[in-house]
Design a protein around this motif. Structure first.
Motif, PDB file in Angstrom:
ATOM      1  N   GLU B  76      49.504  37.091  43.171  1.00 25.63           N
ATOM      2  CA  GLU B  76      48.988  35.733  42.942  1.00 25.63           C
ATOM      3  C   GLU B  76      47.526  35.740  42.511  1.00 25.63           C
ATOM      4  O   GLU B  76      47.011  34.730  42.035  1.00 25.63           O
ATOM      5  CB  GLU B  76      49.095  34.898  44.235  1.00 25.63           C
ATOM      6  N   ARG B  77      46.838  36.839  42.750  1.00 26.36           N
ATOM      7  CA  ARG B  77      45.395  36.862  42.526  1.00 26.36           C
ATOM      8  C   ARG B  77      45.076  37.125  41.049  1.00 26.36           C
ATOM      9  O   ARG B  77      45.839  37.748  40.327  1.00 26.36           O
ATOM     10  CB  ARG B  77      44.731  37.909  43.421  1.00 26.36           C
ATOM     11  N   ASP B  78      43.907  36.642  40.634  1.00 31.48           N
ATOM     12  CA  ASP B  78      43.446  36.756  39.244  1.00 31.48           C
ATOM     13  C   ASP B  78      42.787  38.118  39.036  1.00 31.48           C
ATOM     14  O   ASP B  78      41.661  38.346  39.492  1.00 31.48           O
ATOM     15  CB  ASP B  78      42.446  35.624  38.977  1.00 31.48           C
ATOM     16  N   ASP B  79      43.489  39.028  38.339  1.00 34.52           N
ATOM     17  CA  ASP B  79      42.938  40.375  38.209  1.00 34.52           C
ATOM     18  C   ASP B  79      41.932  40.524  37.057  1.00 34.52           C
ATOM     19  O   ASP B  79      41.522  41.633  36.740  1.00 34.52           O
ATOM     20  CB  ASP B  79      44.050  41.430  38.124  1.00 34.52           C
ATOM     21  N   SER B  80      41.513  39.376  36.492  1.00 29.52           N
ATOM     22  CA  SER B  80      40.453  39.450  35.483  1.00 29.52           C
ATOM     23  C   SER B  80      39.069  39.279  36.129  1.00 29.52           C
ATOM     24  O   SER B  80      38.053  39.457  35.476  1.00 29.52           O
ATOM     25  CB  SER B  80      40.662  38.359  34.416  1.00 29.52           C
ATOM     26  N   MET B  81      39.074  38.905  37.412  1.00 32.82           N
ATOM     27  CA  MET B  81      37.810  38.695  38.142  1.00 32.82           C
ATOM     28  C   MET B  81      37.688  39.755  39.229  1.00 32.82           C
ATOM     29  O   MET B  81      38.637  39.997  39.985  1.00 32.82           O
ATOM     30  CB  MET B  81      37.810  37.315  38.820  1.00 32.82           C
ATOM     31  N   LYS B 101      39.625  33.632  43.843  1.00 32.37           N
ATOM     32  CA  LYS B 101      41.012  34.088  43.905  1.00 32.37           C
ATOM     33  C   LYS B 101      41.231  35.370  43.122  1.00 32.37           C
ATOM     34  O   LYS B 101      42.361  35.711  42.739  1.00 32.37           O
ATOM     35  CB  LYS B 101      41.945  32.985  43.376  1.00 32.37           C
ATOM     36  N   GLY B 102      40.108  36.075  42.834  1.00 34.46           N
ATOM     37  CA  GLY B 102      40.229  37.314  42.079  1.00 34.46           C
ATOM     38  C   GLY B 102      40.366  38.527  42.984  1.00 34.46           C
ATOM     39  O   GLY B 102      40.816  38.431  44.116  1.00 34.46           O
ATOM     40  N   VAL B 136      39.770  43.589  33.839  1.00 29.55           N
ATOM     41  CA  VAL B 136      38.654  42.836  34.433  1.00 29.55           C
ATOM     42  C   VAL B 136      37.770  42.262  33.325  1.00 29.55           C
ATOM     43  O   VAL B 136      37.335  42.977  32.420  1.00 29.55           O
ATOM     44  CB  VAL B 136      37.813  43.743  35.365  1.00 29.55           C
ATOM     45  N   LYS B 137      37.519  40.929  33.410  1.00 27.13           N
ATOM     46  CA  LYS B 137      36.680  40.270  32.407  1.00 27.13           C
ATOM     47  C   LYS B 137      35.289  39.968  32.953  1.00 27.13           C
ATOM     48  O   LYS B 137      34.321  39.908  32.205  1.00 27.13           O
ATOM     49  CB  LYS B 137      37.324  38.931  31.990  1.00 27.13           C
ATOM     50  N   GLU B 138      35.222  39.695  34.250  1.00 25.40           N
ATOM     51  CA  GLU B 138      33.936  39.345  34.854  1.00 25.40           C
ATOM     52  C   GLU B 138      33.805  40.008  36.217  1.00 25.40           C
ATOM     53  O   GLU B 138      34.748  39.977  37.024  1.00 25.40           O
ATOM     54  CB  GLU B 138      33.817  37.823  35.015  1.00 25.40           C
TER      55      GLU B 138
END
Ligand SMILES: [Zn+2]
Ligand SMILES: [Zn+2]
Lengths: 198, 198
Positions: B76-81, B101-102, B136-138
């Motif tokens: 469920e977590r945002d893997d871009s953060m 939520k990353g 990862v974006k950020e």
């Protein structure tokens, strides 16, 4: 976020150490696991080992791994004198002054009615049996000079005098309110020499 | 007076806990043996158990008993953060704010050259590998706002920006000199919303 079983248990177990709050316990757990796993294992084994092996000396009541501790077995000591202390640390402090060559009895505490600590918790019956063995001539009360220590000394004094024993108390060279463990050896030495019959 | 092996070992082992001096260690040992042997056994087993089972998550570096921790496995977590924190406690504090939520990376410390704590000790290579996985974006830097935490954030920021990553820092809603673990959730929530690109 679900927690980690072993880690959570460790923090909870550390919290049961006296004076350690939840934050300190967690920091200790992290510290041990991150920086000092050897200390963690060492402490783990030391705890289980001590719980397994340590019990009370049948004679003086201090902690020991044998039935009768080495101090009690020492034939050089004067078994007509019995010094009553609250803790093994206090006994060590008195030993350092080299002013007492008799035997000891360690109460492992002091009377504290407010905390529910009564005569049984300071092994009074064991002390009476030890003091009235027909060999002890004088009991030196070396409990702390706190309110509770003084009350404990008074209670023991009355109990033992009623059985015909001579009872003395360390002189008030020890500062009022002071705890033996934190007093210099010189002061304790003087208090031992100046002990008075109660 | 000869000392007691198991008891002496226990006091020595307790001394290796952070913030515990020799007197406290001895008092703890006496307390456990006299009043709480169950706690002593429990702590003994908890320590050995934790040392045996706890290691670092292969992904986020936190303590875990499995290869990849539950947080890292949470689809469920945002893997871009990717949020970088000093300790698992700091991660828990951020989770409580419900503003992120990353994913996480736990440094298990902070840079502190004076104490000899360098990039290797905060797993910098592992962090770089984690942050440059192409997903990862950020990277949100949530180290403490102490001098060392700020220096650590600056160092990581420079390192990751040089690799083309967007790096942000929690806003200074967190009081300067403050440690996340002791700040209320509202302040951390605000700092998360106000995070700035560094
Ligand atoms: Zn003994
Ligand atoms: Zn993880």
């Amino acid at each position: 976020m679900k927690k980690n079983g072993s880690l959570e248990h460790l923090a909870e177990a550390l919290r049961r150490l006296p004076g350690i709050g939840p934050k300190s316990a967690q920091r200790m757990a992290y510290h041990l696991l991150q920086h000092d796993r050897e200390a963690a294992s060492g402490l783990g084994h030391a705890l289980l080992n001590a719980v397994d092996r340590i019990h009370h000396c049948a004679s003086c009541n201090t902690f020991t791994e044998i039935d009768i501790c080495e101090t009690c077995q020492d034939a050089e000591r004067d078994d007509s004198m019995l010094c009553v202390v609250e803790t093994p640390s206090d006994q060590m402090m008195i030993e350092q002054t080299l002013t007492f060559k008799g035997m000891y009895f360690v109460l492992m505490g002091r009377l504290s009615p407010l905390d529910g600590i009564g005569p049984k918790d300071i092994y009074l019956e064991k002390l009476i049996a030890r003091a009235t063995n027909g060999i002890v001539k004088e009991v030196v009360l070396a409990t702390n000079f706190t309110n509770e220590g003084e009350a404990t000394a008074h209670y023991i004094s009355e109990t033992l005098k009623a059985r015909g024993l001579k009872v003395s108390r360390l002189a008030r060279g020890v500062p009022v309110g002071g705890e033996l463990e934190y007093v210099d050896a010189g002061t304790i030495a003087r208090a031992m020499l100046d002990r008075r019959t109660t």
